[in-house]
Design a protein around this motif. Sequence first.
Motif, PDB file in Angstrom:
ATOM      1  N   ASP A 272       1.910  -3.051 -12.592  1.00  0.00           N
ATOM      2  CA  ASP A 272       2.220  -1.858 -11.809  1.00  0.00           C
ATOM      3  C   ASP A 272       1.093  -0.834 -11.806  1.00  0.00           C
ATOM      4  O   ASP A 272       1.067   0.059 -10.960  1.00  0.00           O
ATOM      5  N   THR A 273       0.150  -0.961 -12.738  1.00  0.00           N
ATOM      6  CA  THR A 273      -0.983  -0.028 -12.749  1.00  0.00           C
ATOM      7  C   THR A 273      -2.304  -0.723 -12.395  1.00  0.00           C
ATOM      8  O   THR A 273      -3.370  -0.149 -12.584  1.00  0.00           O
ATOM      9  N   ALA A 274      -2.217  -1.941 -11.874  1.00  0.00           N
ATOM     10  CA  ALA A 274      -3.438  -2.705 -11.582  1.00  0.00           C
ATOM     11  C   ALA A 274      -4.246  -2.087 -10.454  1.00  0.00           C
ATOM     12  O   ALA A 274      -5.467  -2.209 -10.421  1.00  0.00           O
ATOM     13  N   HIS A 275      -3.574  -1.423  -9.510  1.00  0.00           N
ATOM     14  CA  HIS A 275      -4.276  -0.806  -8.378  1.00  0.00           C
ATOM     15  C   HIS A 275      -3.609   0.523  -8.060  1.00  0.00           C
ATOM     16  O   HIS A 275      -2.405   0.569  -7.801  1.00  0.00           O
TER      17      HIS A 275
ATOM     18  N   LYS B 255       8.033   3.846   1.353  1.00  0.00           N
ATOM     19  CA  LYS B 255       9.041   4.912   1.246  1.00  0.00           C
ATOM     20  C   LYS B 255      10.338   4.401   0.626  1.00  0.00           C
ATOM     21  O   LYS B 255      11.157   5.194   0.164  1.00  0.00           O
ATOM     22  N   LYS B 256      10.513   3.090   0.628  1.00  0.00           N
ATOM     23  CA  LYS B 256      11.752   2.502   0.139  1.00  0.00           C
ATOM     24  C   LYS B 256      11.695   2.247  -1.361  1.00  0.00           C
ATOM     25  O   LYS B 256      10.636   1.971  -1.922  1.00  0.00           O
TER      26      LYS B 256
ATOM     27  N   LYS C  11       2.060   0.130  -4.587  1.00  0.00           N
ATOM     28  CA  LYS C  11       3.365   0.423  -5.191  1.00  0.00           C
ATOM     29  C   LYS C  11       4.164  -0.862  -5.300  1.00  0.00           C
ATOM     30  O   LYS C  11       4.226  -1.636  -4.340  1.00  0.00           O
ATOM     31  N   LEU C  12       4.768  -1.108  -6.478  1.00  0.00           N
ATOM     32  CA  LEU C  12       5.615  -2.284  -6.673  1.00  0.00           C
ATOM     33  C   LEU C  12       7.059  -1.912  -6.345  1.00  0.00           C
ATOM     34  O   LEU C  12       7.582  -0.920  -6.853  1.00  0.00           O
ATOM     35  N   ILE C  13       7.689  -2.726  -5.498  1.00  0.00           N
ATOM     36  CA  ILE C  13       9.047  -2.445  -5.044  1.00  0.00           C
ATOM     37  C   ILE C  13       9.940  -3.660  -5.313  1.00  0.00           C
ATOM     38  O   ILE C  13       9.555  -4.787  -4.994  1.00  0.00           O
ATOM     39  N   PRO C  14      11.133  -3.449  -5.901  1.00  0.00           N
ATOM     40  CA  PRO C  14      12.081  -4.564  -6.075  1.00  0.00           C
ATOM     41  C   PRO C  14      12.538  -5.094  -4.716  1.00  0.00           C
ATOM     42  O   PRO C  14      12.511  -4.385  -3.707  1.00  0.00           O
ATOM     43  N   VAL C  15      12.950  -6.372  -4.716  1.00  0.00           N
ATOM     44  CA  VAL C  15      13.414  -7.025  -3.493  1.00  0.00           C
ATOM     45  C   VAL C  15      14.815  -7.578  -3.743  1.00  0.00           C
ATOM     46  O   VAL C  15      15.151  -7.982  -4.866  1.00  0.00           O
TER      47      VAL C  15
ATOM     48  N   SER D 281       0.836  -1.186   0.000  1.00  0.00           N
ATOM     49  CA  SER D 281       0.000   0.000   0.000  1.00  0.00           C
ATOM     50  C   SER D 281       0.879   1.247   0.000  1.00  0.00           C
ATOM     51  O   SER D 281       1.946   1.267   0.634  1.00  0.00           O
ATOM     52  N   VAL D 282       0.456   2.270  -0.702  1.00  0.00           N
ATOM     53  CA  VAL D 282       1.220   3.521  -0.729  1.00  0.00           C
ATOM     54  C   VAL D 282       1.267   4.154   0.665  1.00  0.00           C
ATOM     55  O   VAL D 282       2.092   5.048   0.911  1.00  0.00           O
ATOM     56  N   TYR D 283       0.395   3.696   1.573  1.00  0.00           N
ATOM     57  CA  TYR D 283       0.378   4.210   2.935  1.00  0.00           C
ATOM     58  C   TYR D 283       1.219   3.358   3.882  1.00  0.00           C
ATOM     59  O   TYR D 283       1.363   3.694   5.064  1.00  0.00           O
TER      60      TYR D 283
END
Length: 296
Positions: free
Chosen positions: A253-256, A184-185, A260-264, A177-179
């Motif tokens: 990446d635009t499904a919701h 932030k990472k 936010k999609l973040i690399p791991v 979630s963006v929240y």
Amino acid sequence: MYNRQLETFIAVADAGSFSKASEELYISPTAVIKQINLLEQSLELQLFVRTNRGLMITESGKSLYQDAKYLIQYSKDSITRAKNAMERTKNIIRIGTSQMTPGQFLVELWPKIHEMCPDIRFELVPFENTPENAREILKNLGQNIDIVAGIFDATLLEYRQCAGLMMKKEPIRVAVSVYHELAKKEKLSLEDMEGESLMLLKRGSFGNVDELRDDLRQNHPEIQIVDFDFYSLDAFNRCENSNNLLMAVDPWDTAHPLLKLIPVEWDYTIPYGLLHSPNPSPLVKRFLKAVSKLSQ
């Protein structure tokens, strides 16, 4: 092509009452009730429970609701394609598109595909991403839809009775979630994910995902694994609402808008490409050959 009473049934299920459905259908409530009664009699099923508080859809009704929507759209699409076939050439590749199976790859590859196969045309066929549709569409590729883009591996191909052309290996990302504090990472370490719940497809869905699951359970037990059954908007909503993490890939990446999609910091990937019939038509074979050359 199908029983028109199914459309009335869907309208009633969506509206939650006969009177509201009658307004949507521009017929009287009495006519709506009669159609539902006839449908229940012909199917020998109870689709709704009538109570003082209104209508409640039964479990049988819920099951029929999903399949009926597919059948109606399937029939309408069949009629549309039959009409279009009278006006156009038959060199058409039908691409199935949904939130989880976007057709963006066509936009990127289209100019080069057109150079290699100038006679091929494309038709985008939208569908709702539900377990029922996934089962029927992938099992019957080549009938109403020729190609669907998405993630897959040998496990999925065998289960869905289809074939796949791998275009690339997508790095497995994590959606948050963006929240969420982790949003932030720009990149996540496994230590960042400790104490979090990670949503993964249930065991047996994908071999690649099972390897990731086993690695996390053995080496990073502080990351809680949460099983789910199927990728759909519901899964993305669940991720956002529960503040869980969700395994995802870049095409989503635009499904919701609130994820936010973040690399791991891991090396796990999953094949991404085109799902098609095990026995594709000569036209589809030619298309797949062109795509294969462009993907090398």
